[in-house]
Design an enzyme around this catalytic site. Structure first.
Site, PDB file in Angstrom:
ATOM      1  N   ARG A  72     -12.200 -20.839 -18.738  1.00 16.29           N
ATOM      2  CA  ARG A  72     -12.557 -20.664 -17.328  1.00 16.29           C
ATOM      3  C   ARG A  72     -13.523 -21.775 -16.912  1.00 16.29           C
ATOM      4  NH1 ARG A  72     -11.698 -14.743 -16.619  1.00 16.29           N
ATOM      5  NH2 ARG A  72      -9.689 -14.594 -17.683  1.00 16.29           N
TER       6      ARG A  72
ATOM      7  N   GLU B  88     -15.493 -22.157 -14.687  1.00 18.88           N
ATOM      8  CA  GLU B  88     -16.339 -21.548 -13.669  1.00 18.88           C
ATOM      9  C   GLU B  88     -17.744 -22.122 -13.812  1.00 18.88           C
ATOM     10  OE1 GLU B  88     -16.802 -16.909 -12.302  1.00 18.88           O
ATOM     11  OE2 GLU B  88     -15.551 -17.445 -14.022  1.00 18.88           O
TER      12      GLU B  88
ATOM     13  N   ARG C 114     -23.685 -13.595 -18.659  1.00 19.72           N
ATOM     14  CA  ARG C 114     -22.453 -12.985 -19.146  1.00 19.72           C
ATOM     15  C   ARG C 114     -21.190 -13.812 -18.930  1.00 19.72           C
ATOM     16  NH1 ARG C 114     -20.517  -8.178 -15.290  1.00 19.72           N
ATOM     17  NH2 ARG C 114     -20.484  -9.282 -13.326  1.00 19.72           N
ATOM     18  N   HIS C 115     -21.346 -15.052 -18.521  1.00 24.14           N
ATOM     19  CA  HIS C 115     -20.172 -15.906 -18.356  1.00 24.14           C
ATOM     20  C   HIS C 115     -20.148 -17.013 -19.402  1.00 24.14           C
ATOM     21  CE1 HIS C 115     -20.028 -14.136 -14.263  1.00 24.14           C
ATOM     22  NE2 HIS C 115     -18.725 -14.297 -14.440  1.00 24.14           N
TER      23      HIS C 115
ATOM     24  N   GLU D 216     -18.897  -4.798 -16.989  1.00 24.99           N
ATOM     25  CA  GLU D 216     -17.450  -4.773 -17.195  1.00 24.99           C
ATOM     26  C   GLU D 216     -17.065  -5.477 -18.500  1.00 24.99           C
ATOM     27  OE1 GLU D 216     -15.285  -7.441 -14.611  1.00 24.99           O
ATOM     28  OE2 GLU D 216     -13.884  -7.418 -16.293  1.00 24.99           O
TER      29      GLU D 216
ATOM     30  N   SER E 165     -10.681  -5.631 -17.781  1.00 24.76           N
ATOM     31  CA  SER E 165     -10.039  -5.500 -16.494  1.00 24.76           C
ATOM     32  C   SER E 165      -8.560  -5.315 -16.786  1.00 24.76           C
ATOM     33  CB  SER E 165     -10.298  -6.762 -15.675  1.00 24.76           C
ATOM     34  OG  SER E 165      -9.974  -6.528 -14.342  1.00 24.76           O
TER      35      SER E 165
ATOM     36  N   ARG F  39     -18.387 -10.066 -24.770  1.00 19.56           N
ATOM     37  CA  ARG F  39     -19.056  -9.060 -23.941  1.00 19.56           C
ATOM     38  C   ARG F  39     -19.135  -7.712 -24.642  1.00 19.56           C
ATOM     39  NH1 ARG F  39     -17.624  -9.465 -17.516  1.00 19.56           N
ATOM     40  NH2 ARG F  39     -18.159 -11.662 -17.318  1.00 19.56           N
TER      41      ARG F  39
END
Lengths: 599, 599
Positions: A371, A373, A379-380, A522, A525, A573
């Site tokens: 990712r 991002e 948490r990323h 989370e 998903s 996670r």
């Protein structure tokens, strides 16, 4: 206070008494009591003399063990003198000898898988070995060294276990010289050593070692690999419990010389997270990190075993994709022999193609997910390990939801059962409350979740996706109300989920989708996916996804697709939240975020 | 050119002719010829009208089967008319009903994990069920359909298993109408159907089905997902044994109409490898592919279980690396938030850092490996699955070598035991000789290997790396001489191995390295690694590798490193060679080579 001579006499007498008791068949408890008295005497002897008691008969052979010692000095680059060439020549010679010996051993079909030495793991040592004074070989790292009078104490570390090794000059049968003691106490921390010695019961518990009831009396010591004297961080510092000591500066200069220093009393600087990651190979040696990643390995194994036992097939979907990814931004792009390509952000399409279209029905994958991002949160990660699964469903997506719930309870149960020592070691550095979970897994609808938040005074909107702070708050509310840190929430707003999510048949604004939470964050998903190509096209159009960009995706559903559901789990996670850790970099061996791509 | 009307008449006549021929007991070939003519007419019809031919009688039965068909049509997009909205409304309604029913079932705690229907897998059906005439639900794909008089025969496929389903109008208690029979026989191939029926013993063995002793007498049939009528390839064609039929052209237009056709008699074009990969989700449905990838999944599971049981820890090393890779070319590069980065060509450094330097001692990883190698061979992929392991060794790298040998024998044994049906299914399409292997694993030195080649007249040079053709030849020689397809060769020339390979202590031109072979092709490359930083620097310099480019690598060995060895296994190669397949693309679900990066 008794004199040394009196103590020696008392010890000798006590020894004889024990032998008599044993040969006359005294009961075990009586013998044990006598041994206790003997140990107390020996301990007193050590107090008085500063040395460990060694029986006169224990004066060992000279020749062989002396030769070994030379060997050790040659092996341990740092300590021994001599030019590099000489060292190299010695090393080559030594290796040749070792190999020849080994081949001989093999040829004569000796026991122990071709090894002439009976190596033991530090964790395997035990009181029973101490009682029978077993001779062992160990290979371990020098955690600390400490010299006291004519003796040297080395704390040896291997994995989660530590044991104290002791050398005393001139005493006992070990033929240890003063020089050998000096040599041993000068070994740099984190060096790898081979030790041959006798396991003995410790006169007093060794508080600093996990093997507190025994100690190893060294007969031979060889440096297998010498660590440089000044290390960028010390395992001791990196192991310090959170909050203890101050956050150090740049970190890079924590001294690592154990020589002559009082081990354990040393309070070095606190190691910064950044330094720890820069030299992760050292940082990984802390008991907490040894434990975190053993548990992480266990989570993967449990995930796969659970699914394989239920007929799931493991797939390895490609990470290199032609063109852009499934209509997403945040994708790493690269050149593929002249064509544009990107890294897979998830195995979504491939899981669906194989499970729903390819006839495998139930598939899983454990693999990296990329990712791009640009967010630096706790948490990323830009690369993490996805535990993905996809399964055909017969009548309802709750079939998948139930499997997810049971899968996690299975994993949690087994981790708690099998990793007690590791959980304790992590708790030492990062105290945490054990995860509360119940079975069957608590399931709330998104609407119910929003209601709980509203009742608690939050401005929660059931038509929109849940902001992170509200997720956290919901976690607290659910814990209070239902006594669980682990729950599933389903029926999310359709607009908050990807285009391939199956709409809810009762409410066009909702979807057959779910998230799973641990401690209000989370970890999964998932959803039922659209298997009807017309609906898929409609949903893609609604999202303004160019149909050409998902040509294969659509094709796959034109050729017959079974109803299916699935989800993706973020491994790091799960481990972070199960252990109550505060940062995902603690559960990624070599984390990747926008600011870090090394080591 | 014939008009539409003329064609309809011709088709109707031809249909009657076929029925007459069948009822009068004409021989198969005659019927086949007539069917061929019918198909040609239908094909012409489509050319002329732009639509697929639909028989007039196919305008639905009245009550139940009509609803069912609509249902199916709604689900299966392609065939039925009707506005999208109408279809959507119907679908939503249907889904709502299903979900309600399901929730009701759940509430009343019905059996079967929340399912109101007792679904069985086709492979679970058996004679016993036939004897007691058990009623079952099945979800499967329509492999072929065939209508004979008032009946329809459907061959249903699920995974490796097939079973014949039968509908007869007016017969028995099933309440099947003529229209239902017609509807069923008109279901397009590869559609997913739900069937409720009674398992009965087959009066004569059903040769075309794996469940040859039973058949299912259908009471209800629903199309869950309709495949489009013209598929880019048929599973039947893609399953054809090698050598049978001709290699087809572009592939894309193998007809897929089962209707009115003699099932099994259809001999379509051979599917090209390229078409199969373009539509891999269909191609994966063949019995051979179902088997290949189940076995591949098994190999991974066995690899991990074997190691986990021996204390190995699973790691997930990063695939995104800063700068260039370990001094290699052939690397995919990308931009990482403005910095140059590349994709890992192996987890080499990370395995070493964690096992030898990070305190884990034994580690393994299963993950993607990226090679930007522009070679289109039968055994190279640009992305493959690496099964990597690294372990500390105590005295000799043979410790690792022995583990590799035992690991493979363990895997081979278990695959042969557990996957007999899959091996048979693969053998049907790709006949192969079972792998010959012995235990302990045969071990040759590189020198011995070269000697064998020289004795056989090859110009083999022990100082250089082995060319591929000689590897192949050596495989044949070893098989003949030692009766094994599986062996280890060690002590390769140092110059033929990476810089981090440990030189041989006896001969500076050799190295403590090994390759492992199956059927004369390499599946593992491994070695003892240099753990001494001075030697590592010396070797890097010899290779002219800039030291700055391997800074972290060198650092890791400055901080204490245990002697260690390891190797990397190519999963796709192992499966390919174990099964005697000729191309690695057959064992990669979605292969990546310089010319293919989709789907």
């Amino acid at each position: 206070m008794a004199s040394k001579e009196e103590l020696v006499a008392a010890i000798t007498d006590k020894g004889a008494e024990i032998r008599n008791a044993k040969t006359s068949g005294a009961d075990k408890d009586a013998v044990k009591a006598l041994v206790g008295e003997l140990l107390a005497l020996k301990s007193k002897y050590q107090e008085v003399t500063g040395e460990e008691y060694v029986a006169p008969g224990e004066q060992g052979s000279k020749d062989k063990s002396k030769a070994k010692k030379k060997d050790a000095a040659a092996g341990g680059a740092a300590a021994a003198g001599g030019g590099a060439d000489e060292r190299k020549a010695k090393k080559a010679e030594r290796m040749a000898q070792k190999e020849q010996a080994n081949q001989k051993a093999k040829a004569s079909k000796s026991a122990g898988g071709g090894s002439e030495r009976a190596y033991h793991a530090v964790i395997e040592l035990g009181e029973a070995m101490g009682r029978r004074e077993q001779r062992v070989w160990l290979r371990a790292r020098v955690h600390t060294t400490r010299s006291v009078g004519k003796g040297a104490f080395l704390l040896l570390r291997q994995g989660l276990a530590t044991v104290q090794a002791i050398l005393f000059a001139g005493k006992g049968g070990a033929g240890i010289t003063k020089d050998a003691v000096k040599y041993a106490s000068g070994i740099s921390r984190e060096s790898v050593v081979d030790i041959c010695g006798t396991v003995k019961l410790a006169p007093v518990p060794v508080e600093s070692a996990t093997q507190s009831l025994i100690e190893v009396h060294v007969e031979e010591i060889h440096v297998v690999s010498a660590a440089m004297a000044r290390l960028p961080l010390l395992v001791e510092d990196a192991s310090r419990p959170e909050g203890e000591g101050e956050e150090g500066g740049a970190g890079g200069d924590a001294a690592a010389e154990g020589e002559g220093e009082e081990g354990g009393a040393h309070v070095g600087p606190r190691v910064t997270a950044s330094t720890a990651l820069d030299y992760r190979w050292i940082d990984l040696r802390t008991p907490a990190n040894q434990s975190i990643f053993r548990i992480q390995s266990g989570v993967c194994q449990l995930f796969r075993d659970y699914l394989a036992a239920r007929g799931f097939v493991e797939i390895h979907s490609p990470k290199l994709l032609g063109g852009a990814s499934e209509g997403g931004s945040n994708v790493f792009t690269l050149d593929y022999f002249g064509s544009p390509a990107c890294l897979a952000q998830s195995p979504q399409l491939y899981k669906q193609m194989t499970a729903a279209c390819g006839g495998f029905e139930k598939v899983f994958e454990v693999g990296p997910v990329f990712r791009a991002e640009n967010s630096n949160t706790h948490r990323h990660l830009c690369e993490f390990t996805g535990l993905d699964l996809e399964m055909t469903i017969k009548e309802h997506y709750y079939e998948a939801l139930e499997l997810f719930g049971e899968l996690f309870v299975h994993i949690f149960d087994r981790i708690n059962e099998r990793y007690a020592a590791e959980l304790a070691a992590i708790g030492q550095q990062y105290p945490f409350e054990p995860l509360k979970y119940c079975r069957p897994t608590l399931r709330l609808s998104y609407y119910e979740g929003m209601k709980l938040l509203q009742d608690a005074g939050y401005d929660a909107n059931p038509a929109e996706d849940l902001p992170t702070e509200q997720e956290k708050a919901l976690g607290r509310i659910v814990r209070e109300k239902f006594g669980t840190d682990f729950f599933i929430m389903d029926k999310y707003p359709l607009a908050a989920r990807p285009f391939y999510t199956m709409p809810c048949p009762h409410d066009p604004n909702l979807s057959n989708s779910f998230d799973i939470f641990i401690r209000g964050e989370e970890i999964v998903s998932g959803a039922q996916r659209v298997h009807d190509v017309d609906l898929l096209i409609e949903r893609a159009k609604w999202w303004q996804i160019p149909l050409a960009s998902i040509g294969s995706y659509l094709d796959a559903f034109r050729h017959g697709a079974e109803p299916h559901a699935g989800g993706g789990i973020g491994l790091e996670r799960v481990v972070m939240l199960f252990l109550g850790l505060k940062n995902i970099r603690k559960t990624s061996m070599f984390p990747r975020d926008p600011k870090r791509i090394a080591p």
